[in-house]
Design an enzyme around this catalytic site. Structure first.
Site, PDB file in Angstrom:
ATOM      1  N   SER A  15       0.824  -1.209   0.000  1.00 22.65           N
ATOM      2  CA  SER A  15       0.000   0.000   0.000  1.00 22.65           C
ATOM      3  C   SER A  15       0.858   1.259   0.000  1.00 22.65           C
ATOM      4  O   SER A  15       1.928   1.292   0.622  1.00 22.65           O
ATOM      5  CB  SER A  15      -0.888  -0.001   1.253  1.00 22.65           C
ATOM      6  OG  SER A  15      -1.513   1.247   1.388  1.00 22.65           O
TER       7      SER A  15
ATOM      8  N   TYR B 223      -2.231  -1.834  10.298  1.00 19.73           N
ATOM      9  CA  TYR B 223      -2.252  -2.016   8.837  1.00 19.73           C
ATOM     10  C   TYR B 223      -0.939  -1.549   8.224  1.00 19.73           C
ATOM     11  O   TYR B 223      -0.311  -2.257   7.429  1.00 19.73           O
ATOM     12  CB  TYR B 223      -3.430  -1.236   8.250  1.00 19.73           C
ATOM     13  CG  TYR B 223      -3.537  -1.325   6.741  1.00 19.73           C
ATOM     14  CD1 TYR B 223      -3.913  -2.512   6.120  1.00 19.73           C
ATOM     15  CD2 TYR B 223      -3.267  -0.218   5.931  1.00 19.73           C
ATOM     16  CE1 TYR B 223      -4.009  -2.602   4.738  1.00 19.73           C
ATOM     17  CE2 TYR B 223      -3.371  -0.293   4.551  1.00 19.73           C
ATOM     18  CZ  TYR B 223      -3.743  -1.487   3.960  1.00 19.73           C
ATOM     19  OH  TYR B 223      -3.839  -1.566   2.585  1.00 19.73           O
TER      20      TYR B 223
HETATM   21  N1  LIG Z   1      -8.612  -0.418  -1.771  1.00 17.96           N
HETATM   22  C1  LIG Z   1      -7.546   0.353  -1.526  1.00 17.96           C
HETATM   23  O1  LIG Z   1      -7.637   1.586  -1.466  1.00 17.96           O
HETATM   24  C2  LIG Z   1      -6.207  -0.276  -1.293  1.00 17.96           C
HETATM   25  C3  LIG Z   1      -5.102   0.584  -1.237  1.00 17.96           C
HETATM   26  C4  LIG Z   1      -3.853   0.047  -1.029  1.00 17.96           C
HETATM   27  C5  LIG Z   1      -3.700  -1.312  -0.910  1.00 17.96           C
HETATM   28  N2  LIG Z   1      -4.795  -2.130  -0.968  1.00 17.96           N
HETATM   29  C6  LIG Z   1      -4.574  -3.554  -0.828  1.00 17.96           C
HETATM   30  O2  LIG Z   1      -5.104  -4.197  -1.970  1.00 17.96           O
HETATM   31  C7  LIG Z   1      -5.511  -5.529  -1.620  1.00 17.96           C
HETATM   32  C8  LIG Z   1      -6.941  -5.740  -2.099  1.00 17.96           C
HETATM   33  O3  LIG Z   1      -7.755  -4.839  -1.391  1.00 17.96           O
HETATM   34  P1  LIG Z   1      -9.233  -4.459  -1.847  1.00 17.96           P
HETATM   35  O4  LIG Z   1      -9.364  -3.011  -1.621  1.00 17.96           O
HETATM   36  O5  LIG Z   1      -9.537  -5.063  -3.144  1.00 17.96           O
HETATM   37  O6  LIG Z   1     -10.050  -5.169  -0.665  1.00 17.96           O
HETATM   38  P2  LIG Z   1     -11.354  -6.108  -0.654  1.00 17.96           P
HETATM   39  O7  LIG Z   1     -12.310  -5.692  -1.688  1.00 17.96           O
HETATM   40  O8  LIG Z   1     -11.786  -6.123   0.772  1.00 17.96           O
HETATM   41  O9  LIG Z   1     -10.747  -7.528  -1.047  1.00 17.96           O
HETATM   42  C9  LIG Z   1      -9.906  -8.222  -0.175  1.00 17.96           C
HETATM   43  C10 LIG Z   1      -9.740  -9.613  -0.707  1.00 17.96           C
HETATM   44  O10 LIG Z   1      -8.831 -10.320   0.149  1.00 17.96           O
HETATM   45  C11 LIG Z   1      -9.372 -11.593   0.426  1.00 17.96           C
HETATM   46  N3  LIG Z   1      -8.930 -12.049   1.731  1.00 17.96           N
HETATM   47  C12 LIG Z   1      -8.978 -11.380   2.915  1.00 17.96           C
HETATM   48  N4  LIG Z   1      -8.515 -12.168   3.898  1.00 17.96           N
HETATM   49  C13 LIG Z   1      -8.157 -13.353   3.329  1.00 17.96           C
HETATM   50  C14 LIG Z   1      -7.624 -14.562   3.826  1.00 17.96           C
HETATM   51  N5  LIG Z   1      -7.357 -14.739   5.125  1.00 17.96           N
HETATM   52  N6  LIG Z   1      -7.385 -15.571   2.956  1.00 17.96           N
HETATM   53  C15 LIG Z   1      -7.640 -15.414   1.633  1.00 17.96           C
HETATM   54  N7  LIG Z   1      -8.163 -14.294   1.105  1.00 17.96           N
HETATM   55  C16 LIG Z   1      -8.423 -13.271   1.950  1.00 17.96           C
HETATM   56  C17 LIG Z   1     -10.888 -11.385   0.388  1.00 17.96           C
HETATM   57  O11 LIG Z   1     -11.529 -12.572   0.005  1.00 17.96           O
HETATM   58  P3  LIG Z   1     -12.391 -13.548   0.938  1.00 17.96           P
HETATM   59  O12 LIG Z   1     -13.083 -12.699   1.954  1.00 17.96           O
HETATM   60  O13 LIG Z   1     -13.256 -14.259  -0.027  1.00 17.96           O
HETATM   61  O14 LIG Z   1     -11.365 -14.422   1.520  1.00 17.96           O
HETATM   62  C18 LIG Z   1     -11.031 -10.391  -0.751  1.00 17.96           C
HETATM   63  O15 LIG Z   1     -11.111 -11.069  -1.987  1.00 17.96           O
HETATM   64  C19 LIG Z   1      -5.335  -5.631  -0.113  1.00 17.96           C
HETATM   65  O16 LIG Z   1      -4.103  -6.256   0.162  1.00 17.96           O
HETATM   66  C20 LIG Z   1      -5.287  -4.190   0.344  1.00 17.96           C
HETATM   67  O17 LIG Z   1      -4.566  -4.020   1.535  1.00 17.96           O
HETATM   68  C21 LIG Z   1      -6.037  -1.643  -1.164  1.00 17.96           C
END
Ligand SMILES: NC(=O)c1ccc[n+]([C@@H]2O[C@H](COP(=O)([O-])OP(=O)(O)OC[C@H]3O[C@@H](n4cnc5c(N)ncnc54)[C@H](OP(=O)(O)O)[C@@H]3O)[C@@H](O)[C@H]2O)c1
Length: 251
Positions: free
Chosen positions: A139, A152
Site C-alpha cells: 500500500s 495495517y
Molecule cells: N482499496 C484500496 O484503497 C487499497 C489501497 C492500497 C492497498 N490495498 C490492498 O489491496 C488488496 C486488495 O484490497 P481491496 O481493496 O480489493 O479489498 P477487498 O475488496 O476487501 O478484497 C480483499 C480480498 O482479500 C481476500 N482475503 C482477505 N482475507 C483473506 C484470507 N485470510 N485468505 C484469503 N483471502 C483473503 C478477500 O476474500 P475472501 O473474503 O473471499 O477471503 C477479498 O477477496 C489488499 O491487500 C489491500 O490491503 C487496497
C-alpha cells in the site's frame, strides 16, 4: 513462441482489486486461478467470466495447509504458474491509540504471514513457469505514518520490505518479485472508511494501471502519481511539519 495461455493465480479475487484483475486477465484469455475464502463469490465470478478458464480456488492465506492444498490443486491442473498477484489482504484501524494485540496479530497474520505461506507454497510452481513473476500488493500508506494505521501500516511496510529483499534472493532461481503500492481505490475495503480519501480511483482504473505495469515488467508499481508526489513531498518536509500534518488527520 509458446501459444499456451498465461497461467495466473490471483488471490483476493472474490472482491475489489483482485476481482478486477481476475476479470482483466480472463478477458485476455489467460487461465486464471481465482483464490479467496468466499466460495459463492468465486463461483459467481467464474460463471460470469469464463467457466472453462477461470477456476475458483478456496484458500485462506492465514492457514498454511489451505495454501499448500491450493498449490497442489494448481500443480495437478497446469503444473506451473507464470504470474501470481497476491491481492488478498485486510485493513483494520485502531481507535484512541489502543494498540489491541488482536488487531495487530490479525493484520500481521493476514498481510504478512499470508504472503509468507503463499510465497513458500507457490515457489515450485513459479520455478516451473515461463518468465515467472509474483507481485505482492502492499500500500502507498506505508509512505506516511497515518494516524490509526499502526497495525495495517506496519503489516504493509513489512510486506514491501519482504518483496524488495526477496527479489534479490529469488533472482538466481529465475523468479521475479514485484511490488504494488496502490493509493486509495474504491472497493468494499475502503467503503468502510469514514475519512476523506484523496485521489480515490475506480477499481477498474486501478486494475488497468496494475496490468500495464505488469506488461512492462515493472518491479515496482505505484499509483496514482499525484498521491505519490504528495507523500514524497511530505516526507521531505521537516519532521515538525510532517507531525503537524499527521495531527490534522487524527480524529
Ligand atoms: N482499496 C484500496 O484503497 C487499497 C489501497 C492500497 C492497498 N490495498 C490492498 O489491496 C488488496 C486488495 O484490497 P481491496 O481493496 O480489493 O479489498 P477487498 O475488496 O476487501 O478484497 C480483499 C480480498 O482479500 C481476500 N482475503 C482477505 N482475507 C483473506 C484470507 N485470510 N485468505 C484469503 N483471502 C483473503 C478477500 O476474500 P475472501 O473474503 O473471499 O477471503 C477479498 O477477496 C489488499 O491487500 C489491500 O490491503 C487496497
Amino acid at each position: 513462441m509458446s501459444t499456451q495461455p498465461l497461467r495466473v493465480l490471483i488471490t483476493g479475487a472474490s472482491s475489489g482489486i483482485g476481482e478486477a484483475l481476475a476479470e482483466g486477465y480472463a478477458r485476455r484469455g489467460a487461465r486464471v486461478f481465482a483464490a479467496g475464502r468466499s466460495q459463492d463469490k468465486l463461483q459467481l465470478l467464474a460463471a460470469r467470466l469464463a467457466p472453462a478458464t477461470v477456476i475458483p480456488l478456496i484458500m485462506d492465506v492465514t492457514d498454511e495447509t489451505s495454501v499448500a492444498a491450493a498449490a497442489s490443486r494448481m500443480g495437478a491442473d497446469t503444473g506451473a504458474l507464470d504470474l501470481v498477484i497476491h491481492a488478498a489482504g485486510d485493513c483494520r484501524y485502531i481507535d484512541d491509540g489502543a494498540l489491541e494485540p488482536t488487531v495487530m496479530r490479525a493484520m500481521l497474520e493476514t498481510n504478512v504471514m499470508g504472503a509468507v505461506h503463499l510465497l513458500t507454497s507457490m515457489r515450485p510452481l513459479l520455478a516451473a513457469g515461463r518468465d515467472p513473476w509474483i507481485y505482492l500488493v502492499s500500500s502507498a500508506a506505508i509512505h506516511f505514518p497515518f494516524p490509526r494505521a499502526e497495525a495495517y501500516g506496519a503489516s504493509k511496510a513489512a510486506l514491501s520490505y519482504l518483496a524488495r529483499s526477496l527479489r534479490t534472493d529469488w533472482e538466481p532461481y529465475g523468479i521475479s518479485v514485484g511490488l504494488i503500492e496502490p493509493g486509495f481505490v474504491d472497493t468494499p475495503l475502503t467503503r468502510r472508511n469514514d475519512f476523506a480519501m484523496p485521489t480515490l480511483l475506480p477499481v477498474a482504473d486501478a486494475a488497468a494501471r496494475i496490468m500495464r505495469g505488469i506488461d512492462h515488467k515493472r518491479y515496482e508499481i505505484r499509483f496514482p502519481l499525484r498521491l505519490m508526489a504528495m507523500l514524497r513531498w511530505l516526507q521531505h518536509l521537516p519532521l515538525t511539519v510532517q507531525r503537524a500534518a499527521a495531527r490534522r488527520m487524527r480524529r
